[in-house]
Design a protein around this motif. Structure first.
Motif, PDB file in Angstrom:
ATOM      1  N   SER A  60      -2.138   3.184  -4.430  1.00 44.08           N
ATOM      2  CA  SER A  60      -2.039   4.570  -4.885  1.00 44.08           C
ATOM      3  C   SER A  60      -3.303   5.377  -4.619  1.00 44.08           C
ATOM      4  N   CYS A  61      -4.422   4.707  -4.350  1.00 43.46           N
ATOM      5  CA  CYS A  61      -5.627   5.451  -3.966  1.00 43.46           C
ATOM      6  C   CYS A  61      -5.756   5.511  -2.443  1.00 43.46           C
ATOM      7  N   GLY A  62      -5.406   4.421  -1.751  1.00 44.35           N
ATOM      8  CA  GLY A  62      -5.503   4.422  -0.298  1.00 44.35           C
ATOM      9  C   GLY A  62      -4.533   5.374   0.371  1.00 44.35           C
ATOM     10  N   VAL A  63      -3.418   5.671  -0.328  1.00 39.24           N
ATOM     11  CA  VAL A  63      -2.428   6.563   0.260  1.00 39.24           C
ATOM     12  C   VAL A  63      -2.877   8.017   0.200  1.00 39.24           C
ATOM     13  N   ILE A  64      -3.842   8.329  -0.663  1.00 36.70           N
ATOM     14  CA  ILE A  64      -4.263   9.719  -0.849  1.00 36.70           C
ATOM     15  C   ILE A  64      -4.792  10.335   0.445  1.00 36.70           C
ATOM     16  N   PRO A  65      -5.828   9.750   1.084  1.00 36.46           N
ATOM     17  CA  PRO A  65      -6.322  10.371   2.320  1.00 36.46           C
ATOM     18  C   PRO A  65      -5.293  10.365   3.434  1.00 36.46           C
ATOM     19  N   THR A  66      -4.449   9.332   3.490  1.00 32.70           N
ATOM     20  CA  THR A  66      -3.425   9.278   4.530  1.00 32.70           C
ATOM     21  C   THR A  66      -2.438  10.422   4.370  1.00 32.70           C
ATOM     22  N   ALA A  67      -1.950  10.635   3.147  1.00 36.82           N
ATOM     23  CA  ALA A  67      -0.995  11.709   2.899  1.00 36.82           C
ATOM     24  C   ALA A  67      -1.638  13.078   3.092  1.00 36.82           C
ATOM     25  N   ALA A  68      -2.890  13.224   2.655  1.00 35.56           N
ATOM     26  CA  ALA A  68      -3.583  14.498   2.846  1.00 35.56           C
ATOM     27  C   ALA A  68      -3.752  14.814   4.323  1.00 35.56           C
ATOM     28  N   SER A  69      -4.036  13.797   5.121  1.00 37.74           N
ATOM     29  CA  SER A  69      -4.161  13.996   6.556  1.00 37.74           C
ATOM     30  C   SER A  69      -2.823  14.388   7.175  1.00 37.74           C
ATOM     31  N   MET A  70      -1.747  13.726   6.767  1.00 33.97           N
ATOM     32  CA  MET A  70      -0.416  14.077   7.261  1.00 33.97           C
ATOM     33  C   MET A  70      -0.092  15.531   6.955  1.00 33.97           C
ATOM     34  N   ARG A  71      -0.433  15.965   5.751  1.00 38.76           N
ATOM     35  CA  ARG A  71      -0.178  17.354   5.360  1.00 38.76           C
ATOM     36  C   ARG A  71      -0.964  18.318   6.230  1.00 38.76           C
ATOM     37  N   ARG A  72      -2.221  18.016   6.466  1.00 42.45           N
ATOM     38  CA  ARG A  72      -3.058  18.881   7.296  1.00 42.45           C
ATOM     39  C   ARG A  72      -2.560  18.935   8.725  1.00 42.45           C
ATOM     40  N   GLU A  73      -1.978  17.841   9.199  1.00 43.22           N
ATOM     41  CA  GLU A  73      -1.500  17.792  10.579  1.00 43.22           C
ATOM     42  C   GLU A  73      -0.162  18.499  10.759  1.00 43.22           C
ATOM     43  N   GLY A  74       0.511  18.853   9.667  1.00 41.59           N
ATOM     44  CA  GLY A  74       1.752  19.615   9.800  1.00 41.59           C
ATOM     45  C   GLY A  74       2.953  19.053   9.082  1.00 41.59           C
ATOM     46  N   ALA A  75       2.825  17.928   8.373  1.00 41.12           N
ATOM     47  CA  ALA A  75       3.955  17.386   7.619  1.00 41.12           C
ATOM     48  C   ALA A  75       4.305  18.342   6.485  1.00 41.12           C
ATOM     49  N   SER A  76       5.603  18.483   6.223  1.00 39.48           N
ATOM     50  CA  SER A  76       6.041  19.393   5.174  1.00 39.48           C
ATOM     51  C   SER A  76       5.653  18.866   3.796  1.00 39.48           C
ATOM     52  N   ARG A  77       5.726  19.753   2.823  1.00 40.40           N
ATOM     53  CA  ARG A  77       5.415  19.371   1.453  1.00 40.40           C
ATOM     54  C   ARG A  77       6.381  18.289   0.966  1.00 40.40           C
ATOM     55  N   ALA A  78       7.669  18.440   1.282  1.00 36.56           N
ATOM     56  CA  ALA A  78       8.676  17.483   0.832  1.00 36.56           C
ATOM     57  C   ALA A  78       8.442  16.103   1.445  1.00 36.56           C
ATOM     58  N   ALA A  79       8.146  16.057   2.744  1.00 35.16           N
ATOM     59  CA  ALA A  79       7.893  14.779   3.410  1.00 35.16           C
ATOM     60  C   ALA A  79       6.634  14.122   2.854  1.00 35.16           C
ATOM     61  N   THR A  80       5.615  14.924   2.547  1.00 39.47           N
ATOM     62  CA  THR A  80       4.373  14.384   1.995  1.00 39.47           C
ATOM     63  C   THR A  80       4.597  13.785   0.611  1.00 39.47           C
ATOM     64  N   VAL A  81       5.364  14.471  -0.231  1.00 36.73           N
ATOM     65  CA  VAL A  81       5.677  13.949  -1.556  1.00 36.73           C
ATOM     66  C   VAL A  81       6.465  12.650  -1.447  1.00 36.73           C
ATOM     67  N   SER A  82       7.427  12.608  -0.537  1.00 37.18           N
ATOM     68  CA  SER A  82       8.212  11.393  -0.327  1.00 37.18           C
ATOM     69  C   SER A  82       7.323  10.225   0.077  1.00 37.18           C
ATOM     70  N   PHE A  83       6.399  10.476   0.988  1.00 32.18           N
ATOM     71  CA  PHE A  83       5.470   9.442   1.432  1.00 32.18           C
ATOM     72  C   PHE A  83       4.577   8.976   0.288  1.00 32.18           C
ATOM     73  N   LEU A  84       4.104   9.924  -0.530  1.00 28.99           N
ATOM     74  CA  LEU A  84       3.235   9.595  -1.649  1.00 28.99           C
ATOM     75  C   LEU A  84       3.939   8.736  -2.699  1.00 28.99           C
ATOM     76  N   ILE A  85       5.226   8.962  -2.892  1.00 30.47           N
ATOM     77  CA  ILE A  85       5.968   8.193  -3.885  1.00 30.47           C
ATOM     78  C   ILE A  85       6.305   6.804  -3.364  1.00 30.47           C
ATOM     79  N   ALA A  86       6.747   6.711  -2.120  1.00 28.98           N
ATOM     80  CA  ALA A  86       7.241   5.442  -1.582  1.00 28.98           C
ATOM     81  C   ALA A  86       6.131   4.449  -1.283  1.00 28.98           C
ATOM     82  N   THR A  87       5.037   4.930  -0.711  1.00 24.71           N
ATOM     83  CA  THR A  87       4.047   4.026  -0.132  1.00 24.71           C
ATOM     84  C   THR A  87       3.343   3.117  -1.139  1.00 24.71           C
ATOM     85  N   PRO A  88       2.785   3.647  -2.234  1.00 24.62           N
ATOM     86  CA  PRO A  88       1.989   2.761  -3.101  1.00 24.62           C
ATOM     87  C   PRO A  88       2.811   1.796  -3.942  1.00 24.62           C
ATOM     88  N   GLN A  89       4.097   2.071  -4.135  1.00 20.33           N
ATOM     89  CA  GLN A  89       4.894   1.204  -5.012  1.00 20.33           C
ATOM     90  C   GLN A  89       5.066  -0.199  -4.451  1.00 20.33           C
TER      91      GLN A  89
END
Length: 403
Positions: A60-89
């Motif tokens: 749940s901490c390692g996913v933070i910079p990855t998701a933030a980078s995806m968002r900056r590169e153009g991933a939508s808000r919905a896709a970023t939230v989905s990634f943030l929920i799925a990945t650390p679990q």
């Protein structure tokens, strides 16, 4: 203080890995991938982000910079939230650990729960929160690098430089808060609810959500609590809510995606965790969730840091210091940039105009120069000293008066 330092050491290897993944995504993955597959607020983008995130071994901490980078590169808000929920679990490592300690049903339910909650959270975000890439996504520099070595250097600079500068302050704040919660929540907190499963689930949510638990490290904790009487459903809530989020993640998500996205993110995890917990306790056979051999020990639960964790924490602390110093310097430079106007006499033609512009732009600290020939007004933007500007103009044979 020792507990906070221990938490920092425990999280540091995962954080470094997360920042490295962010840098690799920035330099090695063409931006067209984000714009083509993850940029729209659609269920296709949400599902793809979830499917990418489920097997990744990011906490749940390692996913933070990855998701933030995806968002900056153009991933939508919905896709970023989905990634943030799925990945650390969950991840390939935690699935194997779960199967060995808690059994196959637990191991199969973890990725299923991660996938479904990610679809729910990402879909709710797409439905409830509008997303404009021109307003919400921070424009990143071009990720076109010539050659492998240039990409490697770009990945290191972006992941361990730019991204740490962006989220480092909020990450440290979250780490401190998470550490304080970990210290002050009693070890036997959950056991008081062993005979009341629903209250036990709610207690697990309240206590575990802001704490840091890695997906693999949560397995022996859940097993130990089950041995002391916690229901399998409440233990599964711990397996979901503990790794899915922590205070550091909450703070950074709020800053990167906003309050409403954070609310959807948390509500999705809460609903998903309680739903699966109630299903396990009330609808599925209890014998499916018998412990496998009772093994509950794990390095994640020991009070001593490994060599890798110590080295990682030192490296990460150094990177944080460098990032904060660089950000402070750039902030000071930005604040010192001023726009100054000068009335210049003696300029008669475009040659005079070009001469003044060229010489002023050559001065250290000058960002831009605008010369209005008709009025004789010269505008200089930058950190350059007034005297240097005046001396430059007078050396060219023109008169000057600062406005």
């Amino acid at each position: 203080m020792n507990d906070i330092l221990y938490l920092f050491g425990t999280m540091s290897p995962y954080l470094l890995f997360g920042f490295l993944v962010a840098g690799i995504l920035h330099t090695f993955v063409p931006r067209v991938v984000y714009s083509k597959y993850l940029s729209d607020n659609s269920m296709r983008a949400v599902a793809l982000a979830a499917l990418i995130g489920v097997p990744l071994p990011l906490c749940s901490c390692g996913v933070i910079p990855t998701a933030a980078s995806m968002r900056r590169e153009g991933a939508s808000r919905a896709a970023t939230v989905s990634f943030l929920i799925a990945t650390p679990q969950t991840g390939v490592d935690s699935i194997a650990a779960t199967a060995s300690v808690l059994g196959l049903p637990f191991a199969l339910l973890r990725p299923l729960a991660a996938l479904l909650t990610a679809l729910f959270g990402g879909g709710a975000t797409a439905l409830l929160i509008s997303d404009s890439t021109t307003e919400q996504v921070v424009a990143a520099e071009s990720n076109t690098y010539n050659g492998l070595w240039a990409k490697i250097k770009g990945a290191i600079k972006y992941g361990f430089g730019d991204m740490i500068q962006d989220v480092g302050k909020w990450l440290v704040l979250g780490l401190v808060i998470a550490g304080l919660i970990t210290v002050f929540v009693p070890d036997g907190f959950f056991l008081a609810f062993a005979d009341r499963p629903l209250l036990g689930m709610l207690a697990v949510l309240v206590a575990a959500a802001p704490m840091y638990l890695c997906a693999t490290g949560s397995v022996p904790i859940a097993a130990a609590l089950m041995l002391k009487g916690l229901s399998p459903g409440a233990a599964f809530v711990l397996l979901m809510a503990g790794p899915a989020t922590n205070m550091a993640a909450m703070i950074v998500i709020d800053k990167v995606l906003g309050h409403r996205s954070l609310a959807v993110y948390l509500i999705s995890i809460i609903i998903g965790a309680l739903s699966f917990g109630l299903i396990i306790d009330n609808l599925l056979p209890l014998e499916w969730f018998a412990l496998m051999g009772g093994a509950v020990s794990s390095n994640c639960c020991q009070n001593e840091l490994s060599v890798v964790q110590v080295v990682s924490s030192v490296i990460f602390a150094a990177l944080l210091v460098v990032a904060f110093v660089n950000k402070y310097r750039s902030h000071r430079v930005k604040n010192s940039i001023m726009e100054r106007k000068y009335s210049v006499t003696g300029m008669m033609c475009n040659h005079c105009k070009a001469n003044v512009e060229r010489n002023l732009l050559a001065l250290p600290g000058v960002e831009s120069v605008t010369v209005e020939l008709s009025s004789g007004m010269v505008t200089v933007t930058g950190t350059v000293d007034d005297k240097a500007v005046v001396d430059c103009i007078t050396s060219l044979g023109y008169g000057v008066l600062q406005q």
